[in-house]
Design a protein around this motif. Structure first.
Motif, PDB file in Angstrom:
ATOM      1  N   ARG A   1       0.826  -1.195   0.000  1.00 40.86           N
ATOM      2  CA  ARG A   1       0.000   0.000   0.000  1.00 40.86           C
ATOM      3  C   ARG A   1       0.868   1.256   0.000  1.00 40.86           C
ATOM      4  O   ARG A   1       0.753   2.073  -0.877  1.00 40.86           O
TER       5      ARG A   1
ATOM      6  N   LYS B   1     -14.962 -13.634   1.233  1.00 38.24           N
ATOM      7  CA  LYS B   1     -15.096 -12.188   1.070  1.00 38.24           C
ATOM      8  C   LYS B   1     -16.447 -11.871   0.435  1.00 38.24           C
ATOM      9  O   LYS B   1     -16.808 -12.425  -0.598  1.00 38.24           O
TER      10      LYS B   1
ATOM     11  N   GLU C   1     -11.858  -3.351   1.212  1.00 34.84           N
ATOM     12  CA  GLU C   1     -11.862  -2.762  -0.130  1.00 34.84           C
ATOM     13  C   GLU C   1     -13.090  -1.872  -0.297  1.00 34.84           C
ATOM     14  O   GLU C   1     -14.177  -2.214   0.183  1.00 34.84           O
ATOM     15  N   TYR C   2     -12.911  -0.748  -0.978  1.00 32.72           N
ATOM     16  CA  TYR C   2     -14.003   0.076  -1.498  1.00 32.72           C
ATOM     17  C   TYR C   2     -13.824   0.153  -3.018  1.00 32.72           C
ATOM     18  O   TYR C   2     -12.685   0.299  -3.498  1.00 32.72           O
TER      19      TYR C   2
ATOM     20  N   CYS D   1     -18.563  -2.047  -0.962  1.00 33.01           N
ATOM     21  CA  CYS D   1     -17.403  -2.390  -0.155  1.00 33.01           C
ATOM     22  C   CYS D   1     -17.310  -3.913  -0.055  1.00 33.01           C
ATOM     23  O   CYS D   1     -18.314  -4.621  -0.208  1.00 33.01           O
ATOM     24  N   SER D   2     -16.113  -4.397   0.180  1.00 34.47           N
ATOM     25  CA  SER D   2     -15.874  -5.841   0.260  1.00 34.47           C
ATOM     26  C   SER D   2     -15.109  -6.161   1.530  1.00 34.47           C
ATOM     27  O   SER D   2     -14.223  -5.395   1.951  1.00 34.47           O
TER      28      SER D   2
ATOM     29  N   HIS E   1     -10.983  -1.748  -4.809  1.00 36.87           N
ATOM     30  CA  HIS E   1      -9.552  -1.557  -4.550  1.00 36.87           C
ATOM     31  C   HIS E   1      -9.319  -1.454  -3.050  1.00 36.87           C
ATOM     32  O   HIS E   1     -10.228  -1.185  -2.276  1.00 36.87           O
ATOM     33  N   GLU E   2      -8.073  -1.670  -2.650  1.00 37.59           N
ATOM     34  CA  GLU E   2      -7.742  -1.586  -1.235  1.00 37.59           C
ATOM     35  C   GLU E   2      -7.961  -0.168  -0.718  1.00 37.59           C
ATOM     36  O   GLU E   2      -7.909   0.810  -1.466  1.00 37.59           O
TER      37      GLU E   2
ATOM     38  N   THR F   1     -19.238  -8.832  -0.919  1.00 36.54           N
ATOM     39  CA  THR F   1     -19.350  -7.462  -1.443  1.00 36.54           C
ATOM     40  C   THR F   1     -20.793  -7.011  -1.304  1.00 36.54           C
ATOM     41  O   THR F   1     -21.718  -7.754  -1.651  1.00 36.54           O
TER      42      THR F   1
END
Length: 532
Positions: A9, A288, A363-364, A312-313, A367-368, A290
């Motif tokens: 990141r 995971k 994630e949103y 979001c995930s 993406h992270e 979403t």
């Protein structure tokens, strides 16, 4: 479960950029340096730093700011008509925060020695105004802004710019309600009492027509009953484009190193088998999920822009609790704790949290998470306001703690009966178009009406309908929410209205609660002009 590699990141050393918790003193200082109601003969006030008037010295520290300054005694109708002595009776153009400050967010950044809690500005074509401030600053505790009244009055009346050069006075900021109470002009200007009666009625409309008014009330506003408006309102639950999102951080905005993320852990307590998970272990242990979620600031004001909706995930708290053997004892609440350096925690009702799909999000938008968004993990509470979400998550505690802020879904006459109650707008709405007062449109040309409405999905409450009014809420165009709509997400409304007569119109929108039929005590309002 499928393994997931934790991506890089930030390849930098951890560095904390200090933000200061929002305090009202900051807003007060912003106004203190110089504030005066603005008169605008050409329809727009001129920032003092751009006047070019050599006789009007720019006070030290105000160069290049968005402060607008002029003489209160220059009467100005503002978004209303110049007819019917409206400039003299109302002087809207020289009253309220917007008369001096084009955008309070910019003013705070210009003049304050600290950084405000809100890290992004207004969206949807709006600006930050009084409505964005009053909800947070009504809380009177350390979770919100301080009580503003004393600060604001002291800083305004100790400013010679406000008192001497520009004839600022009580009515620069206030108005008198019919019961004699002094209220904020920025709220009262949309109230039907503002036209001189307890409320709008057909009888009062006829009264003014008999006395030669083309408009329907004493301040020149034209009204339309719901059966006079040809409009078809559509609802959906659209996802916000990522560039049209807000973010707020209560304390620090960190930057983490690779090592920080590799070693990051999240502790789960209050379960039969307490566990501490690394990010990699969460990814390899749990599926995971979403889901779309609507994020609205806990203290979002009426007709404000601190709301959005996105995908979001992450990992469902229901799955994590089950993996850890279930809750330990008679648990009733869930509390999230941020990293120690961030200083934020929040406790909510466990039943509602699990029912709504509480998750540890990583994630949103696929993406992270970024630093602003709360990397590496956020405890997302769908259906709850954003203040209950916990960024930079380090611990989730299941237990019996008291909830941090008992959130009551209230509306209409039930709305904060106690003056000390925080003004949490659990039934809320806003105009995205028209976004601001004073916008001008043409007769016969369609106006694209847009906005949102939402009731927080708590205690069995949800959004039941969205309704619009052209006559101060006397009649409404009501659009029910679809039975299969997701209560965790907002309702976006869209309508096309083609005005057939010129005039000044006050458009209102409000959310209606599905459980009790409650509605907003204060609908979202915008004043527009329609010309030939």
């Amino acid at each position: 479960m499928k393994e997931r590699k934790v991506a890089r990141r930030f390849a930098t050393k951890k560095r904390v950029i200090a933000l200061v918790l929002a305090v009202g003193l900051m807003a007060a200082l912003a106004v203190a340096a110089g504030c005066a109601p603005a008169a605008k003969s050409d329809g727009a006030a001129t920032p003092i730093a751009e006047t070019g008037d050599t006789d009007q010295e720019v006070p030290a520290g105000l160069e290049g700011t968005n402060l607008r300054i002029a003489d209160f005694q220059q009467r100005d109708a503002g978004p209303l008509t110049d007819e019917y002595n409206v400039p003299e009776k109302v002087n809207w153009g020289n009253r309220g925060c917007d008369a001096c400050h084009e955008d309070l967010q910019a003013t705070v950044k210009d003049l304050c020695p600290t950084v405000h809690i809100m890290t992004t500005g207004a969206i949807f074509g709006k600006t930050v105004d009084w409505n964005d401030c009053e909800s947070c600053h009504s809380m009177h505790d350390t979770r919100g802004g301080v009580y503003l009244s004393n600060f604001m009055h002291s800083t305004h009346y100790s400013s010679p710019i406000f008192t001497d050069e520009d004839n600022g006075n009580c009515w620069s900021c206030h108005a008198n309600a019919k019961d004699g109470s002094m209220v904020m002009f920025d709220e009262y200007c949309y109230d039907p009492q503002f036209n001189g009666y307890v409320g709008y009625s057909e009888l009062s409309e006829r009264f003014f027509h008999m006395r030669g008014y083309d408009a329907d009330d004493s301040i020149g506003v034209t009204t339309l009953a719901s059966d006079e408006v040809n409009v078809d309102v559509k609802l959906d639950q659209a996802v916000s484009p990522e560039e049209e999102r807000y973010e707020a951080v209560n304390f620090n905005i960190p930057e983490w190193s690779d090592a920080d993320f590799q070693n990051w852990t999240i502790e789960i307590t209050g379960v039969k088998n307490p566990r501490t998970f690394t990010l990699a272990e969460l990814a390899s242990t749990f599926e995971k999920h979403t889901q779309q979620v609507t994020q609205e600031c806990l203290v979002n004001g009426v007709n404000s822009s601190l709301e959005d909706s996105f995908e979001c995930s992450g990992y469902l708290m229901e799955d994590i609790i089950e993996y850890c053997g279930g809750v330990d004892g008679e648990a009733t609440t869930m509390r999230g704790w941020a990293d120690d350096g961030e200083g934020w925690d929040f406790c909510v009702e466990l039943e509602d949290a699990l029912r709504n799909g509480s998750m540890i999000a990583v994630e949103y938008y696929g993406h992270e998470l970024t630093a602003y968004q709360g990397a590496p993990a956020v405890l997302v509470q769908p259906g709850f306001p954003g203040g209950t979400w916990v960024k930079y998550l380090k611990k989730v505690q299941i237990g019996t703690d008291d909830v941090t802020a008992p959130i009551q879904i209230v509306g209409g006459d039930e709305f904060y009966a106690n003056p000390e109650d925080p003004h949490l707008y659990t039934c809320n709405s806003a105009w995205f178009n028209p976004a601001r007062d004073g916008q001008v449109f043409k007769v016969g040309e369609p106006i694209d009406l847009q906005g949102f409405a939402w009731v927080w999905n708590l205690y069995g409450h949800s959004t039941g309908a969205v309704r619009l009014s052209w006559d101060f809420g006397n009649t409404w165009v009501t659009t029910p929410v679809a039975a299969d709509a997701d209560p965790n997400n907002w309702q976006r409304f869209y309508a096309t209205w083609t005005p057939t007569e010129p005039g000044t119109y006050c458009l209102k929108v409000e959310a209606v609660d599905a459980a009790d039929g409650w509605h907003q005590k204060k609908p979202a309002s915008v004043m527009i002009t329609v010309e030939e």
